[in-house]
Design a protein around this motif. Structure first.
Motif, PDB file in Angstrom:
ATOM      1  N   ALA A  41       0.842  -1.191   0.000  1.00  0.00           N
ATOM      2  CA  ALA A  41       0.000   0.000   0.000  1.00  0.00           C
ATOM      3  C   ALA A  41       0.878   1.242   0.000  1.00  0.00           C
ATOM      4  O   ALA A  41       2.042   1.204   0.416  1.00  0.00           O
ATOM      5  N   LEU A  42       0.327   2.354  -0.452  1.00  0.00           N
ATOM      6  CA  LEU A  42       1.100   3.589  -0.550  1.00  0.00           C
ATOM      7  C   LEU A  42       1.767   3.961   0.774  1.00  0.00           C
ATOM      8  O   LEU A  42       2.939   4.342   0.803  1.00  0.00           O
ATOM      9  N   GLY A  43       1.030   3.831   1.864  1.00  0.00           N
ATOM     10  CA  GLY A  43       1.560   4.248   3.156  1.00  0.00           C
ATOM     11  C   GLY A  43       2.609   3.329   3.733  1.00  0.00           C
ATOM     12  O   GLY A  43       3.388   3.742   4.597  1.00  0.00           O
ATOM     13  N   ALA A  44       2.649   2.090   3.259  1.00  0.00           N
ATOM     14  CA  ALA A  44       3.596   1.117   3.800  1.00  0.00           C
ATOM     15  C   ALA A  44       4.764   0.829   2.869  1.00  0.00           C
ATOM     16  O   ALA A  44       5.740   0.202   3.267  1.00  0.00           O
ATOM     17  N   ALA A  45       4.686   1.277   1.621  1.00  0.00           N
ATOM     18  CA  ALA A  45       5.696   0.932   0.622  1.00  0.00           C
ATOM     19  C   ALA A  45       7.015   1.652   0.884  1.00  0.00           C
ATOM     20  O   ALA A  45       7.048   2.780   1.359  1.00  0.00           O
ATOM     21  N   PHE A  52       0.165   1.453  -6.023  1.00  0.00           N
ATOM     22  CA  PHE A  52      -0.726   2.044  -7.026  1.00  0.00           C
ATOM     23  C   PHE A  52      -1.526   3.175  -6.413  1.00  0.00           C
ATOM     24  O   PHE A  52      -1.775   3.210  -5.204  1.00  0.00           O
ATOM     25  N   PHE A  53      -1.953   4.090  -7.278  1.00  0.00           N
ATOM     26  CA  PHE A  53      -2.757   5.240  -6.860  1.00  0.00           C
ATOM     27  C   PHE A  53      -3.851   5.449  -7.888  1.00  0.00           C
ATOM     28  O   PHE A  53      -3.584   5.715  -9.056  1.00  0.00           O
ATOM     29  N   SER A  54      -5.120   5.324  -7.439  1.00  0.00           N
ATOM     30  CA  SER A  54      -6.220   5.450  -8.396  1.00  0.00           C
ATOM     31  C   SER A  54      -7.406   6.252  -7.874  1.00  0.00           C
ATOM     32  O   SER A  54      -8.301   6.580  -8.641  1.00  0.00           O
ATOM     33  N   PHE A  62      -0.412   9.175  -1.300  1.00  0.00           N
ATOM     34  CA  PHE A  62       0.375   9.201  -2.527  1.00  0.00           C
ATOM     35  C   PHE A  62       1.454  10.280  -2.459  1.00  0.00           C
ATOM     36  O   PHE A  62       2.606  10.057  -2.848  1.00  0.00           O
ATOM     37  N   ARG A  63       1.096  11.452  -1.971  1.00  0.00           N
ATOM     38  CA  ARG A  63       2.061  12.548  -1.877  1.00  0.00           C
ATOM     39  C   ARG A  63       3.211  12.196  -0.927  1.00  0.00           C
ATOM     40  O   ARG A  63       4.330  12.686  -1.102  1.00  0.00           O
ATOM     41  N   ALA A  64       2.922  11.364   0.078  1.00  0.00           N
ATOM     42  CA  ALA A  64       3.936  11.052   1.097  1.00  0.00           C
ATOM     43  C   ALA A  64       4.608   9.696   0.891  1.00  0.00           C
ATOM     44  O   ALA A  64       5.504   9.348   1.656  1.00  0.00           O
ATOM     45  N   THR A  65       4.191   8.947  -0.124  1.00  0.00           N
ATOM     46  CA  THR A  65       4.690   7.574  -0.253  1.00  0.00           C
ATOM     47  C   THR A  65       6.195   7.531  -0.512  1.00  0.00           C
ATOM     48  O   THR A  65       6.771   8.425  -1.144  1.00  0.00           O
ATOM     49  N   ARG A  66       6.811   6.465  -0.032  1.00  0.00           N
ATOM     50  CA  ARG A  66       8.227   6.201  -0.262  1.00  0.00           C
ATOM     51  C   ARG A  66       8.413   5.069  -1.265  1.00  0.00           C
ATOM     52  O   ARG A  66       9.513   4.532  -1.400  1.00  0.00           O
TER      53      ARG A  66
END
Length: 343
Positions: A41-45, A52-54, A62-66
Motif C-alpha cells: 500500500a502507498l503508506g507502507a511501501a 498504485f494510486f487510483s 500518494f504525496r507522502a509515499t516512499r
C-alpha cells in the motif's frame, strides 16, 4: 506488505519483467533491470516496493509515499512527485492486482498438504483441549487453556492466545487472536475479502494479502465472517461483542467495547470507533466512519460518516429525532389524505 508467516513472496522481479507480465509499457527513462521486491500500500511501501494510486481519497498517502514505483492513471501529471517512478496505465488497480498475483500466486486460500492433523511445527500450550477432527497448520500457536471444538481448522502461522474457546466448525486463517476470545460454531475468520477491479467484460481478483487482528476478550457469534485485509489488517478491538451472522469486510477497523447485533453488514474499510452500538440488520457503506459512542438503530442504512455520541435511524441513516419527526409527519399526512378521501 504481506506477512511472511502467511504468504510466500515469489519476488524479486525486474521492472521489465513486471511490465511484460502485466502487458504494459516500460515507463520512459526507467531502469528495466531494477529489482522490485514486493507490492505494498502507498503508506507502507518503501523504495524497493511497487504500489498504485487510483482514487482521490488516497492522495495524501500518494504525496507522502516512499514507494519506488507506482501505477497511476494516464492523466496524472508526471511532475506530481520526484521520488517515485510513475507507471501510467489505463486501470491502476487492475494492473496492480495482476502484478500482486505474480508476487503471491497462492494468495487465495490456506490449502497445504500435511500428513498429521496437527502439524509437527505447531505449538500447543498447557491444558489445551482439542476435540475430534481439529486441524492445525504449520507454525500455528495455541495458548494455554484454549479449547477448540470438533472439526475446526486453524491455518498455518495463526496465533491464538490463552483461555480462548472456539466452537465446532470454526475456520481461522491469516489471523492473530488475543486472550479470552470466544468464537461460536461456524464462524470464519480470515477469509479473502471481496475485492475486484472491474472492467468491461472482466473482473480481476485483487489479492487479499492482509491479516485479521482480534484483540483480547472479543466474542464472535455463530456463522459470522470476518475477512482479512487487502494490504493492511482487519482489526476487532478489545472487548467488542459480535452477534451471529455478521459480515465484516476487508480492512474494517472496529474499536474497543463495541456491540454489533445480528446480520450487520460492514463494507470494506469501514471504521467504527470505541463503544459504538450497531443494531440488527444495519448496512454500512464502504469507507465510512461511525463515531465513538454512536448508536445506530436496527435496519438502518449508513451512507456517510456519523458523528460521535449520537443516535441514528433510517435509510439513509440520519439523527434519530429527525427520523422520528419525519415518520410522525408522514403519518399525519396519510391520516389527512385518508380523511379527505372520505369526504
Amino acid at each position: 506488505m504481506a506477512d511472511a508467516r502467511f504468504y510466500e513472496n515469489r519476488g524479486p522481479f525486474s521492472l521489465a519483467d513486471i511490465c511484460a507480465y502485466a502487458k504494459i509499457s516500460l515507463p520512459e527513462n526507467s531502469d528495466g533491470k531494477a529489482l522490485v521486491h514486493d507490492v505494498a500500500a502507498l503508506g507502507a511501501a518503501g523504495p524497493i516496493d511497487i504500489s498504485f494510486f487510483s482514487e482521490s481519497r488516497a492522495e495524501k498517502d500518494f504525496r507522502a509515499t516512499r514507494a519506488g514505483w507506482c501505477f497511476t492513471k494516464l492523466d496524472l501529471p508526471r511532475a506530481v512527485t520526484k521520488t517515485v517512478t510513475l507507471i501510467p496505465v489505463d486501470s491502476p488497480s487492475r494492473v496492480f492486482a495482476i502484478v500482486a498475483g505474480l508476487f503471491y500466486p497462492e494468495h487465495e486460500l490456506d490449502v497445504c498438504e500435511q500428513d498429521a492433523a496437527i502439524h509437527p511445527s505447531a505449538r500447543l500450550g498447557k491444558n489445551t483441549v482439542l476435540a475430534p477432527g481439529v486441524v492445525i497448520g504449520a507454525g500455528a500457536e495455541i495458548g494455554d487453556g484454549t479449547r477448540i471444538g470438533a472439526n475446526s481448522f486453524i491455518g498455518k502461522g495463526v496465533a491464538i492466545g490463552r483461555n480462548c474457546a472456539l466452537g465446532s466448525n470454526v475456520s481461522i486463517a491469516f489471523a492473530f487472536v488475543g486472550d479470552e476470545v470466544v468464537v461460536q460454531s461456524g464462524a470464519c475468520i480470515g477469509g479473502a475479502g471481496f475485492g475486484f477491479s472491474s472492467d468491461v467484460g472482466e473482473h480481476v481478483k485483487i489479492p487479499q494479502l492482509g491479516r485479521v487482528i482480534v484483540q483480547d476478550k472479543v466474542e464472535i457469534g455463530a456463522n459470522t465472517t470476518i475477512d482479512r485485509g487487502a494490504l493492511g489488517d482487519t482489526v476487532i478491538g478489545e472487548g467488542t461483542k459480535i452477534d451471529n451472522l455478521v459480515q465484516i469486510a476487508h480492512n474494517v477497523r472496529i474499536g474497543r467495547n463495541c456491540i454489533l447485533v445480528a446480520k450487520v453488514g460492514l463494507a470494506g474499510s469501514v471504521t467504527i470507533k470505541d463503544f459504538a452500538v450497531i443494531g440488527g440488520g444495519v448496512g454500512v457503506a464502504p469507507h465510512t466512519t461511525i463515531g465513538q459512542g454512536t448508536r445506530v438503530a436496527a435496519m438502518s442504512g449508513v451512507m456517510r460518516d456519523l458523528e460521535d455520541g449520537k443516535s441514528y435511524s433510517g435509510i439513509p441513516a440520519r439523527l434519530g429525532k429527525v427520523f422520528f419527526r419525519e415518520v410522525a409527519t408522514l403519518a399525519k399526512l396519510a391520516k389527512t389524505r385518508k380523511s379527505a378521501d372520505h369526504e
